[in-house]
Write a protein that holds these residues in place. Structure first.
Motif, PDB file in Angstrom:
ATOM      1  N   THR A 215       0.832  -1.204  -0.070  1.00  0.00           N
ATOM      2  CA  THR A 215      -0.100   0.056  -0.025  1.00  0.00           C
ATOM      3  C   THR A 215       0.976   1.288   0.007  1.00  0.00           C
ATOM      4  OG1 THR A 215      -0.072  -0.088   2.414  1.00  0.00           O
ATOM      5  CG2 THR A 215      -2.092  -1.105   1.243  1.00  0.00           C
ATOM      6  N   SER A 232      -4.618   3.826  -1.788  1.00  0.00           N
ATOM      7  CA  SER A 232      -5.619   2.781  -1.800  1.00  0.00           C
ATOM      8  C   SER A 232      -6.929   3.378  -2.094  1.00  0.00           C
ATOM      9  CB  SER A 232      -5.538   1.977  -0.570  1.00  0.00           C
ATOM     10  OG  SER A 232      -6.592   1.089  -0.510  1.00  0.00           O
ATOM     11  N   SER A 238      -7.731  -0.532   4.266  1.00  0.00           N
ATOM     12  CA  SER A 238      -6.343  -0.987   3.920  1.00  0.00           C
ATOM     13  C   SER A 238      -5.388  -0.694   5.221  1.00  0.00           C
ATOM     14  CB  SER A 238      -5.762  -0.091   2.661  1.00  0.00           C
ATOM     15  OG  SER A 238      -6.271  -0.317   1.435  1.00  0.00           O
TER      16      SER A 238
END
Length: 302
Positions: A215, A232, A238
């Motif tokens: 990420t 994200s 996330s």
């Protein structure tokens, strides 16, 4: 290589359109003088043409040499050595041909000269490749030193600041700013020594990097402080998943250390449409991180 290209350039100049016309005129003159197009009957004229060509190439090489001296540039000795080897070997075989030594191999020295020249230019080419690879490696090392933390290997504050500037200049950025602080660094330094403290920082950086690798990038912005920008579609989800991964990684790492690794965390979302500075969002993330730190300390006391 540069040397080989330079040699080809000289030869190309020698056989420019004007000079090529001269060669063609020489061929027509040969036929007119000898009354024959037979190669052996007019070989001396072929040699004269070759000699003139060789002199012209030598002239071009000397011009290049003089020009380089004026511009304070220098070709490799191998460049001129290969060139001289070809000229000398051709001259030797021409002399052998007209002396009439009776040897059948009239092009022996030419072949040897060409082989030696190829070796010279091959070495030059290899040297050029090595230099380029070396320069590339040096540039890579310099770049790594400039943008990576020397202790942990993660991105450093310089890289972090460039990323911040990039985000703040953009009008369409929506990114999570996660803040991390390593707990108990002073205690571990005092109890186990500064080497253990450095080891704690290195392991913590590795855990954060590994937990958020899908990420974002981990940046070390202070002694025990780290930041990750979360890119994200669903930042909150996330972030939560990465925090769970981090807790698992911390638990696994603590099985092999005499001390417990503990990392406080907090996150806030930066939206370029709502806020002009990431520093404002970072303050919010920092406040949430210290709330997390307080909860960890309270839990450890219990």
């Amino acid at each position: 290589s540069n040397a080989a290209m330079s040699m080809l350039k000289i030869i190309k100049q020698a056989f420019s359109s004007d000079f090529a016309q001269y060669i063609k005129a020489g061929k027509r003159l040969r036929i007119k003088i000898t009354g024959s197009a037979d190669f052996l009957e007019s070989i001396f004229l072929v040699h004269i043409n070759l000699g003139i060509t060789a002199l012209f190439i030598v002239y071009q090489a000397i011009r290049r040499w003089v020009k380089n001296i004026k511009n304070h540039r220098h070709d490799s000795v191998l460049f001129y050595l290969g060139f001289i080897t070809i000229c000398v070997s051709c001259a030797i075989d021409l002399v052998r041909f007209y002396i009439g030594s009776g040897e059948t191999d009239a092009a022996l020295f030419i072949r040897l000269g060409l082989f030696a020249a190829i070796l010279c230019y091959g070495v030059l080419g290899l040297g050029s490749v090595v230099e380029k690879v070396k320069s590339g490696l040096e540039a890579e090392v310099i770049s790594k030193l400039a943008y990576h933390d020397g202790l942990t290997g993660v991105a450093n504050r310089t890289a972090y600041q460039e990323k911040v500037d990039e985000y703040e200049k953009s009008r369409h950025v929506n990114v999570g700013v996660a803040m991390f602080d390593v707990n108990n660094l002073k205690t571990i330094n005092d109890k186990y020594g500064h080497n253990s403290g450095d080891e704690l920082i290195i392991k913590s950086a590795s855990i954060i990097q590994k937990s958020f690798e899908n990420t974002g990038v981990c940046y070390r912005i202070g002694g025990d402080e780290f930041v990750v920008f979360i890119s994200s579609k669903n930042i909150e989800e996330s972030y939560k998943n990465c925090i769970e991964n981090m807790k698992t990684n911390i638990s696994n790492a603590n099985k092999n250390t005499p001390y417990d690794i503990s990392i406080a965390y907090g996150m806030a979302v930066y939206d370029s449409k709502k806020s002009s500075k990431i520093s404002d969002v970072l303050k919010v993330a920092d406040e949430r991180m210290y709330i997390c730190k307080a909860k960890i300390k309270k839990k450890n006391k219990v």
